[in-house]
Write a protein that holds these residues in place. Structure first.
Motif, PDB file in Angstrom:
ATOM      1  N   GLY A 167      44.085  15.123 -51.030  1.00 33.18           N
ATOM      2  CA  GLY A 167      42.642  15.268 -50.952  1.00 33.18           C
ATOM      3  C   GLY A 167      42.151  15.755 -49.605  1.00 33.18           C
ATOM      4  O   GLY A 167      41.030  15.453 -49.194  1.00 33.18           O
ATOM      5  N   ALA A 168      42.988  16.515 -48.899  1.00 30.63           N
ATOM      6  CA  ALA A 168      42.595  17.013 -47.580  1.00 30.63           C
ATOM      7  C   ALA A 168      41.537  18.100 -47.725  1.00 30.63           C
ATOM      8  O   ALA A 168      41.475  18.805 -48.733  1.00 30.63           O
ATOM      9  CB  ALA A 168      43.816  17.573 -46.847  1.00 30.63           C
ATOM     10  N   ALA A 169      40.707  18.228 -46.703  1.00 33.46           N
ATOM     11  CA  ALA A 169      39.688  19.273 -46.707  1.00 33.46           C
ATOM     12  C   ALA A 169      40.363  20.639 -46.703  1.00 33.46           C
ATOM     13  O   ALA A 169      41.320  20.870 -45.965  1.00 33.46           O
ATOM     14  CB  ALA A 169      38.792  19.131 -45.482  1.00 33.46           C
ATOM     15  N   ALA A 170      39.882  21.531 -47.553  1.00 28.55           N
ATOM     16  CA  ALA A 170      40.492  22.849 -47.657  1.00 28.55           C
ATOM     17  C   ALA A 170      40.339  23.634 -46.356  1.00 28.55           C
ATOM     18  O   ALA A 170      41.300  24.152 -45.806  1.00 28.55           O
ATOM     19  CB  ALA A 170      39.858  23.613 -48.814  1.00 28.55           C
ATOM     20  N   VAL A 171      39.127  23.736 -45.865  1.00 30.55           N
ATOM     21  CA  VAL A 171      38.858  24.448 -44.612  1.00 30.55           C
ATOM     22  C   VAL A 171      38.088  23.497 -43.704  1.00 30.55           C
ATOM     23  O   VAL A 171      37.004  23.034 -44.066  1.00 30.55           O
ATOM     24  CB  VAL A 171      38.035  25.728 -44.859  1.00 30.55           C
ATOM     25  CG1 VAL A 171      37.777  26.454 -43.541  1.00 30.55           C
ATOM     26  CG2 VAL A 171      38.753  26.648 -45.843  1.00 30.55           C
ATOM     27  N   PRO A 172      38.623  23.168 -42.534  1.00 21.03           N
ATOM     28  CA  PRO A 172      37.938  22.207 -41.661  1.00 21.03           C
ATOM     29  C   PRO A 172      36.652  22.794 -41.082  1.00 21.03           C
ATOM     30  O   PRO A 172      36.498  24.009 -40.964  1.00 21.03           O
ATOM     31  CB  PRO A 172      38.968  21.956 -40.554  1.00 21.03           C
ATOM     32  CG  PRO A 172      39.788  23.204 -40.519  1.00 21.03           C
ATOM     33  CD  PRO A 172      39.870  23.672 -41.948  1.00 21.03           C
ATOM     34  N   ASP A 173      35.734  21.900 -40.743  1.00 22.73           N
ATOM     35  CA  ASP A 173      34.535  22.336 -40.026  1.00 22.73           C
ATOM     36  C   ASP A 173      34.947  22.760 -38.621  1.00 22.73           C
ATOM     37  O   ASP A 173      35.657  22.034 -37.923  1.00 22.73           O
ATOM     38  CB  ASP A 173      33.521  21.190 -39.949  1.00 22.73           C
ATOM     39  CG  ASP A 173      32.931  20.864 -41.311  1.00 22.73           C
ATOM     40  OD1 ASP A 173      32.825  21.785 -42.143  1.00 22.73           O
ATOM     41  OD2 ASP A 173      32.592  19.687 -41.538  1.00 22.73           O
ATOM     42  N   LEU A 174      34.508  23.926 -38.220  1.00 28.61           N
ATOM     43  CA  LEU A 174      34.917  24.477 -36.936  1.00 28.61           C
ATOM     44  C   LEU A 174      33.744  24.512 -35.966  1.00 28.61           C
ATOM     45  O   LEU A 174      32.613  24.832 -36.352  1.00 28.61           O
ATOM     46  CB  LEU A 174      35.473  25.895 -37.127  1.00 28.61           C
ATOM     47  CG  LEU A 174      36.738  25.998 -37.983  1.00 28.61           C
ATOM     48  CD1 LEU A 174      37.007  27.444 -38.355  1.00 28.61           C
ATOM     49  CD2 LEU A 174      37.932  25.412 -37.237  1.00 28.61           C
ATOM     50  N   ASP A 175      34.024  24.181 -34.734  1.00 26.72           N
ATOM     51  CA  ASP A 175      33.028  24.254 -33.667  1.00 26.72           C
ATOM     52  C   ASP A 175      32.814  25.726 -33.321  1.00 26.72           C
ATOM     53  O   ASP A 175      33.701  26.383 -32.769  1.00 26.72           O
ATOM     54  CB  ASP A 175      33.545  23.480 -32.450  1.00 26.72           C
ATOM     55  CG  ASP A 175      32.539  23.433 -31.310  1.00 26.72           C
ATOM     56  OD1 ASP A 175      31.668  24.325 -31.245  1.00 26.72           O
ATOM     57  OD2 ASP A 175      32.642  22.518 -30.471  1.00 26.72           O
ATOM     58  N   ALA A 176      31.636  26.241 -33.664  1.00 24.15           N
ATOM     59  CA  ALA A 176      31.367  27.666 -33.468  1.00 24.15           C
ATOM     60  C   ALA A 176      31.350  28.057 -31.998  1.00 24.15           C
ATOM     61  O   ALA A 176      31.606  29.221 -31.666  1.00 24.15           O
ATOM     62  CB  ALA A 176      30.039  28.039 -34.119  1.00 24.15           C
ATOM     63  N   ASP A 177      31.051  27.119 -31.112  1.00 24.82           N
ATOM     64  CA  ASP A 177      31.065  27.438 -29.685  1.00 24.82           C
ATOM     65  C   ASP A 177      32.495  27.559 -29.165  1.00 24.82           C
ATOM     66  O   ASP A 177      32.803  28.437 -28.358  1.00 24.82           O
ATOM     67  CB  ASP A 177      30.319  26.354 -28.895  1.00 24.82           C
ATOM     68  CG  ASP A 177      28.826  26.359 -29.193  1.00 24.82           C
ATOM     69  OD1 ASP A 177      28.283  27.456 -29.466  1.00 24.82           O
ATOM     70  OD2 ASP A 177      28.214  25.275 -29.171  1.00 24.82           O
ATOM     71  N   ALA A 178      33.368  26.671 -29.648  1.00 23.18           N
ATOM     72  CA  ALA A 178      34.755  26.684 -29.174  1.00 23.18           C
ATOM     73  C   ALA A 178      35.591  27.750 -29.876  1.00 23.18           C
ATOM     74  O   ALA A 178      36.488  28.347 -29.270  1.00 23.18           O
ATOM     75  CB  ALA A 178      35.386  25.310 -29.369  1.00 23.18           C
ATOM     76  N   TYR A 179      35.299  27.983 -31.158  1.00 23.01           N
ATOM     77  CA  TYR A 179      36.118  28.906 -31.955  1.00 23.01           C
ATOM     78  C   TYR A 179      35.207  29.881 -32.710  1.00 23.01           C
ATOM     79  O   TYR A 179      35.146  29.860 -33.943  1.00 23.01           O
ATOM     80  CB  TYR A 179      36.982  28.125 -32.945  1.00 23.01           C
ATOM     81  CG  TYR A 179      37.707  26.954 -32.324  1.00 23.01           C
ATOM     82  CD1 TYR A 179      38.791  27.151 -31.477  1.00 23.01           C
ATOM     83  CD2 TYR A 179      37.292  25.646 -32.573  1.00 23.01           C
ATOM     84  CE1 TYR A 179      39.451  26.083 -30.896  1.00 23.01           C
ATOM     85  CE2 TYR A 179      37.945  24.568 -32.003  1.00 23.01           C
ATOM     86  CZ  TYR A 179      39.022  24.792 -31.162  1.00 23.01           C
ATOM     87  OH  TYR A 179      39.670  23.728 -30.590  1.00 23.01           O
ATOM     88  N   PRO A 180      34.494  30.732 -32.003  1.00 21.06           N
ATOM     89  CA  PRO A 180      33.490  31.573 -32.669  1.00 21.06           C
ATOM     90  C   PRO A 180      34.067  32.532 -33.703  1.00 21.06           C
ATOM     91  O   PRO A 180      33.476  32.723 -34.768  1.00 21.06           O
ATOM     92  CB  PRO A 180      32.839  32.332 -31.505  1.00 21.06           C
ATOM     93  CG  PRO A 180      33.846  32.279 -30.395  1.00 21.06           C
ATOM     94  CD  PRO A 180      34.538  30.967 -30.547  1.00 21.06           C
ATOM     95  N   ALA A 181      35.214  33.136 -33.410  1.00 19.32           N
ATOM     96  CA  ALA A 181      35.788  34.096 -34.362  1.00 19.32           C
ATOM     97  C   ALA A 181      36.207  33.397 -35.650  1.00 19.32           C
ATOM     98  O   ALA A 181      35.934  33.879 -36.760  1.00 19.32           O
ATOM     99  CB  ALA A 181      36.973  34.818 -33.733  1.00 19.32           C
ATOM    100  N   LEU A 182      36.869  32.250 -35.521  1.00 18.98           N
ATOM    101  CA  LEU A 182      37.287  31.507 -36.709  1.00 18.98           C
ATOM    102  C   LEU A 182      36.081  31.003 -37.498  1.00 18.98           C
ATOM    103  O   LEU A 182      36.075  31.036 -38.736  1.00 18.98           O
ATOM    104  CB  LEU A 182      38.176  30.327 -36.306  1.00 18.98           C
ATOM    105  CG  LEU A 182      39.607  30.669 -35.888  1.00 18.98           C
ATOM    106  CD1 LEU A 182      40.301  29.431 -35.331  1.00 18.98           C
ATOM    107  CD2 LEU A 182      40.393  31.232 -37.063  1.00 18.98           C
ATOM    108  N   ALA A 183      35.071  30.531 -36.797  1.00 18.55           N
ATOM    109  CA  ALA A 183      33.884  30.016 -37.480  1.00 18.55           C
ATOM    110  C   ALA A 183      33.197  31.108 -38.291  1.00 18.55           C
ATOM    111  O   ALA A 183      32.709  30.863 -39.402  1.00 18.55           O
ATOM    112  CB  ALA A 183      32.917  29.414 -36.466  1.00 18.55           C
TER     113      ALA A 183
END
Length: 213
Positions: A167-183
C-alpha cells in the motif's frame, strides 16, 4: 488440519507441493513461508515434503516454475511474420509476465531474486531469441536482449507489485523548492502502475533493442 503420520506422503508429488506452496505464499507472503508451515497446510509431516523436494531452496525453485508456467504465449495471439515479429513476441511475453506478477505479487520477488533456468523460463526465451535470429538481428544484440528485457520487467514489476502489497504511495509528494524538475514531472507520473505506463516503458526498451540491431 490434522497431520498425517511421519513418512506418509498423502499422494503428494513435487507438482502438488509446489502448487500448494504458491497458494500459501500468495496468502501469507514469503516472510512467513517455510516447509513446516507448508506441511501444516497440507496436513502432512515435513519429512513427507522432503521426499519430493530436497530442501527449501529447491521448493522455492518449484514455486517459480509454477508461476512461470502461467506465462504462455499462443501462436494465434498475434502475427509473427516479417521483421517486426520478434517485437510482437516480446510484447506478448512482457504482458503475460506482467499479468502473472499481478496475480502473484507476493511470489514475484522470488523471480527477480533467483536465476530462472527452468523449462517454462527457457521456453519463453527460446521463442524470442529464435524469432530475433530469423529476423536477422545481430547475434550479440540477440544474446543481450533477454537480460535487457527482463531486467526492465523485474525492476518495474517489483516496484509496482510492492506498492500493491504494502500500500505504498505510488508517487511521493515532492518539495517543489528542493526538487523543482521532479515536481514539475509529477503529473506525468500519475499513472504509476497502469498498463499505459507499462506500455510506454516497454516501447522505450524495445526501441533501444531495435536500434542496437
Amino acid at each position: 488440519m490434522a497431520r498425517r503420520a511421519r513418512g506418509t506422503s498423502a499422494g503428494l508429488d513435487r507438482a502438488s507441493i509446489a502448487v500448494a506452496a504458491v497458494g500459501l505464499v500468495d496468502r501469507d507472503g514469503l516472510e512467513r513461508f517455510g516447509v513446516r508451515r507448508l506441511a501444516d497446510e497440507l496436513g502432512v509431516d515435513p519429512m513427507s515434503i522432503y521426499h519430493h523436494v530436497k530442501g527449501k531452496a529447491a521448493l522455492l525453485d518449484a514455486v517459480c516454475e509454477v508461476v512461470l508456467a502461467e506465462v504462455r504465449i499462443a501462436p494465434e495471439d498475434g502475427p509473427e511474420d516479417g521483421p517486426e515479429g520478434w517485437q510482437a513476441i516480446a510484447r506478448r511475453t512482457a504482458h503475460a509476465y506482467r499479468d502473472m506478477a499481478h496475480r502473484h505479487p507476493r511470489v514475484f520477488p522470488l523471480l527477480a531474486d533467483r536465476a530462472q533456468t527452468s523449462a517454462p523460463a527457457l521456453v519463453a526465451l527460446e521463442r524470442l531469441v529464435a524469432a530475433m535470429r530469423d529476423a536477422g538481428v545481430p547475434e550479440q544484440v540477440v544474446a543481450d536482449t533477454p537480460s535487457v528485457l527482463f531486467g526492465f520487467l523485474n525492476g518495474h514489476l517489483l516496484a509496482r507489485t510492492s506498492a500493491e502489497v504494502h500500500g505504498a504511495a505510488a508517487v511521493p509528494d515532492l518539495d517543489a523548492d528542493a526538487y523543482p524538475a521532479l515536481a514539475e514531472l509529477a503529473p506525468q507520473m500519475a499513472d504509476f502502475g497502469s498498463e499505459a505506463e507499462f506500455d510506454r516503458m516497454l516501447d522505450t526498451v524495445l526501441m533501444g533493442v531495435a536500434q542496437a540491431g
